[in-house]
Design a protein around this motif. Sequence first.
Motif, PDB file in Angstrom:
ATOM      1  N   LEU A 102       4.509  12.574  -8.992  1.00 11.67           N
ATOM      2  CA  LEU A 102       4.406  11.971 -10.328  1.00 11.67           C
ATOM      3  C   LEU A 102       5.309  10.742 -10.359  1.00 11.67           C
ATOM      4  O   LEU A 102       4.865   9.606 -10.465  1.00 11.67           O
ATOM      5  CB  LEU A 102       4.815  12.984 -11.402  1.00 11.67           C
ATOM      6  N   ARG A 103       6.628  10.979 -10.191  1.00 11.37           N
ATOM      7  CA  ARG A 103       7.607   9.901 -10.294  1.00 11.37           C
ATOM      8  C   ARG A 103       7.453   8.822  -9.220  1.00 11.37           C
ATOM      9  O   ARG A 103       7.462   7.626  -9.516  1.00 11.37           O
ATOM     10  CB  ARG A 103       9.057  10.446 -10.190  1.00 11.37           C
ATOM     11  N   THR A 104       7.349   9.257  -7.970  1.00 12.72           N
ATOM     12  CA  THR A 104       7.343   8.278  -6.880  1.00 12.72           C
ATOM     13  C   THR A 104       6.114   7.383  -6.973  1.00 12.72           C
ATOM     14  O   THR A 104       6.201   6.157  -6.822  1.00 12.72           O
ATOM     15  CB  THR A 104       7.382   9.015  -5.525  1.00 12.72           C
ATOM     16  N   ARG A 105       4.983   8.013  -7.248  1.00 15.68           N
ATOM     17  CA  ARG A 105       3.728   7.278  -7.365  1.00 15.68           C
ATOM     18  C   ARG A 105       3.813   6.226  -8.478  1.00 15.68           C
ATOM     19  O   ARG A 105       3.488   5.060  -8.287  1.00 15.68           O
ATOM     20  CB  ARG A 105       2.624   8.277  -7.687  1.00 15.68           C
ATOM     21  N   LEU A 106       4.296   6.650  -9.654  1.00 14.93           N
ATOM     22  CA  LEU A 106       4.298   5.738 -10.808  1.00 14.93           C
ATOM     23  C   LEU A 106       5.436   4.723 -10.729  1.00 14.93           C
ATOM     24  O   LEU A 106       5.246   3.534 -11.023  1.00 14.93           O
ATOM     25  CB  LEU A 106       4.390   6.545 -12.113  1.00 14.93           C
ATOM     26  N   SER A 107       6.630   5.167 -10.347  1.00 16.89           N
ATOM     27  CA  SER A 107       7.778   4.240 -10.323  1.00 16.89           C
ATOM     28  C   SER A 107       7.599   3.180  -9.235  1.00 16.89           C
ATOM     29  O   SER A 107       8.008   2.023  -9.421  1.00 16.89           O
ATOM     30  CB  SER A 107       9.097   5.000 -10.126  1.00 16.89           C
ATOM     31  N   ASN A 153      15.520   5.734 -13.428  1.00 16.54           N
ATOM     32  CA  ASN A 153      16.153   4.861 -12.425  1.00 16.54           C
ATOM     33  C   ASN A 153      15.376   4.795 -11.117  1.00 16.54           C
ATOM     34  O   ASN A 153      15.709   3.999 -10.231  1.00 16.54           O
ATOM     35  CB  ASN A 153      17.592   5.301 -12.171  1.00 16.54           C
ATOM     36  N   ARG A 154      14.324   5.595 -10.983  1.00 13.58           N
ATOM     37  CA  ARG A 154      13.489   5.491  -9.783  1.00 13.58           C
ATOM     38  C   ARG A 154      12.785   4.131  -9.707  1.00 13.58           C
ATOM     39  O   ARG A 154      12.514   3.634  -8.622  1.00 13.58           O
ATOM     40  CB  ARG A 154      12.456   6.630  -9.765  1.00 13.58           C
ATOM     41  N   VAL A 155      12.500   3.542 -10.877  1.00 16.81           N
ATOM     42  CA  VAL A 155      11.905   2.196 -10.860  1.00 16.81           C
ATOM     43  C   VAL A 155      12.932   1.205 -10.306  1.00 16.81           C
ATOM     44  O   VAL A 155      12.599   0.333  -9.494  1.00 16.81           O
ATOM     45  CB  VAL A 155      11.469   1.751 -12.286  1.00 16.81           C
ATOM     46  N   VAL A 156      14.172   1.373 -10.722  1.00 18.04           N
ATOM     47  CA  VAL A 156      15.231   0.439 -10.323  1.00 18.04           C
ATOM     48  C   VAL A 156      15.475   0.518  -8.814  1.00 18.04           C
ATOM     49  O   VAL A 156      15.503  -0.517  -8.121  1.00 18.04           O
ATOM     50  CB  VAL A 156      16.548   0.731 -11.101  1.00 18.04           C
ATOM     51  N   SER A 157      15.618   1.739  -8.299  1.00 16.63           N
ATOM     52  CA  SER A 157      15.894   1.849  -6.851  1.00 16.63           C
ATOM     53  C   SER A 157      14.719   1.293  -6.044  1.00 16.63           C
ATOM     54  O   SER A 157      14.911   0.535  -5.089  1.00 16.63           O
ATOM     55  CB  SER A 157      16.209   3.296  -6.452  1.00 16.63           C
ATOM     56  N   ILE A 181       0.867  -1.193   0.000  1.00 14.91           N
ATOM     57  CA  ILE A 181       0.000   0.000   0.000  1.00 14.91           C
ATOM     58  C   ILE A 181       0.896   1.234   0.000  1.00 14.91           C
ATOM     59  O   ILE A 181       1.818   1.356   0.822  1.00 14.91           O
ATOM     60  CB  ILE A 181      -0.977   0.002   1.203  1.00 14.91           C
ATOM     61  N   LEU A 182       0.660   2.113  -0.968  1.00 18.48           N
ATOM     62  CA  LEU A 182       1.454   3.333  -1.140  1.00 18.48           C
ATOM     63  C   LEU A 182       0.573   4.513  -0.734  1.00 18.48           C
ATOM     64  O   LEU A 182      -0.468   4.756  -1.356  1.00 18.48           O
ATOM     65  CB  LEU A 182       1.904   3.465  -2.600  1.00 18.48           C
ATOM     66  N   ILE A 183       0.986   5.196   0.323  1.00 18.54           N
ATOM     67  CA  ILE A 183       0.151   6.253   0.899  1.00 18.54           C
ATOM     68  C   ILE A 183       0.751   7.619   0.601  1.00 18.54           C
ATOM     69  O   ILE A 183       1.916   7.871   0.923  1.00 18.54           O
ATOM     70  CB  ILE A 183       0.049   6.050   2.428  1.00 18.54           C
ATOM     71  N   ILE A 240      -1.503  -0.925  -4.148  1.00 18.91           N
ATOM     72  CA  ILE A 240      -2.730  -0.146  -3.916  1.00 18.91           C
ATOM     73  C   ILE A 240      -2.279   1.249  -3.492  1.00 18.91           C
ATOM     74  O   ILE A 240      -1.424   1.387  -2.610  1.00 18.91           O
ATOM     75  CB  ILE A 240      -3.591  -0.760  -2.793  1.00 18.91           C
ATOM     76  N   VAL A 241      -2.826   2.259  -4.153  1.00 19.93           N
ATOM     77  CA  VAL A 241      -2.432   3.639  -3.842  1.00 19.93           C
ATOM     78  C   VAL A 241      -3.558   4.342  -3.096  1.00 19.93           C
ATOM     79  O   VAL A 241      -4.723   4.230  -3.476  1.00 19.93           O
ATOM     80  CB  VAL A 241      -2.110   4.418  -5.146  1.00 19.93           C
ATOM     81  N   LEU A 242      -3.185   5.035  -2.019  1.00 22.26           N
ATOM     82  CA  LEU A 242      -4.168   5.823  -1.263  1.00 22.26           C
ATOM     83  C   LEU A 242      -3.696   7.277  -1.210  1.00 22.26           C
ATOM     84  O   LEU A 242      -2.582   7.557  -0.759  1.00 22.26           O
ATOM     85  CB  LEU A 242      -4.296   5.283   0.168  1.00 22.26           C
ATOM     86  N   ASN A 243      -4.537   8.171  -1.702  1.00 22.65           N
ATOM     87  CA  ASN A 243      -4.233   9.603  -1.629  1.00 22.65           C
ATOM     88  C   ASN A 243      -4.980  10.165  -0.425  1.00 22.65           C
ATOM     89  O   ASN A 243      -6.198  10.350  -0.481  1.00 22.65           O
ATOM     90  CB  ASN A 243      -4.659  10.305  -2.915  1.00 22.65           C
ATOM     91  N   VAL A 244      -4.252  10.410   0.639  1.00 20.39           N
ATOM     92  CA  VAL A 244      -4.895  10.841   1.891  1.00 20.39           C
ATOM     93  C   VAL A 244      -5.570  12.205   1.694  1.00 20.39           C
ATOM     94  O   VAL A 244      -4.983  13.111   1.118  1.00 20.39           O
ATOM     95  CB  VAL A 244      -3.858  10.928   3.037  1.00 20.39           C
ATOM     96  N   GLY A 245      -6.762  12.328   2.188  1.00 16.91           N
ATOM     97  CA  GLY A 245      -7.476  13.603   2.056  1.00 16.91           C
ATOM     98  C   GLY A 245      -8.337  13.616   0.809  1.00 16.91           C
ATOM     99  O   GLY A 245      -9.506  13.967   0.883  1.00 16.91           O
ATOM    100  N   ALA A 246      -7.779  13.177  -0.326  1.00 17.01           N
ATOM    101  CA  ALA A 246      -8.562  13.166  -1.564  1.00 17.01           C
ATOM    102  C   ALA A 246      -9.442  11.918  -1.617  1.00 17.01           C
ATOM    103  O   ALA A 246     -10.646  11.998  -1.841  1.00 17.01           O
ATOM    104  CB  ALA A 246      -7.631  13.214  -2.765  1.00 17.01           C
ATOM    105  N   ASP A 247      -8.816  10.722  -1.412  1.00 19.39           N
ATOM    106  CA  ASP A 247      -9.569   9.465  -1.492  1.00 19.39           C
ATOM    107  C   ASP A 247     -10.078   9.016  -0.123  1.00 19.39           C
ATOM    108  O   ASP A 247     -11.072   8.318  -0.025  1.00 19.39           O
ATOM    109  CB  ASP A 247      -8.671   8.308  -1.976  1.00 19.39           C
TER     110      ASP A 247
END
Length: 321
Positions: free
Chosen positions: A48-53, A304-308, A40-42, A66-73
């Motif tokens: 942009l990058r962190t969410r997608l990578s 390289n954010r995907v790699v890390s 779960i990614l909060i 599973i992504v949760l956008n606090v406050g919005a979702d």
Amino acid sequence: MRSFFHPSDIGDLATALEEAKKVKSTPLAWKNLGQDKTIILIFFNSSLRTRLSSQKAALNLGMNPIVLNVGADSWKLETQLGVVMDGDKSEHLREAIPVIGSYCDIIGVRSFAGLQDRDFDYAETILNQFIEYSGRPVISLESATVHPCQAFADLITIEEYKTKSRPKVVMTWAPHPRALPQAVPNSFAEWMNAADVDFVITHPEGYELDPCFVGNAKVEYDQMKALEGADFVYAKNWSCPGVTNPDDYGKILSKDMSWVVDAKHMAVTNDAYFMHCLPVRRNMIVSDEVIDSPRSIVIPEAANRVVSAQVVMKRMLEDLL
Ligand code: AN0
Ligand code: CP
């Protein structure tokens, strides 16, 4: 790995960089490792990058993100302890965190510094609650003081582009219209200190980073002097870390446009590569000419954010076996 904040969490850096190379060349080789596992990614803040990578890295490992956008979702979450919750926050982290933990195997959290209370931010109060109350491994996706997934990706990028064993890497402050956290420069400094590079930090007076991140790095207040002979230029804005004057914590002390990285700055380097974590404001942090030049590696750096992220999640999954 129970949490990912610092280079020490990933152990030997040379080994981690070798692993990053393997992950990059065969990203789907561990497709079964994350089978039936959920991350779960909060997000308390935009990304942009962190969410997608992070999602891409999880998918490469066969995990369900599973992504949760606090406050919005979700409900707005209260983070301070001991408050009467009569405002706009409907739920407290104390309940939300164990609930989230019960739905997943790994948690990633983005929660920027509030830049109001230095002690609250520098104690990593929010991320530490996730560690304490979730019972799950926790990845900082940029928390109050660090952005380790970014700094690890930056190191992977430097490793790929360097043409000498010990390159000169210069991190320079640059102006920005809004007050930004210190997480990116803190982590970059911490990771460069742990790596085999000649590392120099340059910024106007008053922007001194916390000594625990500066370590033994050289601090040079003359930006042009710092940039001389650089192999990599890493630009970033940050607000006042409040080291010399705690009252200035989170403030903008300078908007000096002479610090914008332009061709004149790059001319004194050793034909340096230009790096920035993105998002970047053109002609505030860096001129169009520099970021559009062939020496700009901001796009491969972001890739390289995907790699890390994948190396970190892979290590955590291996520990869950
Ligand atoms: C954020 C920061 O400086 O911390 C995120 C960078 C990855 N940047 C902005 O808010 C523009
Ligand atoms: N570099 C970085 O973390 O970008 P985002 O804020 O878009 O995730």
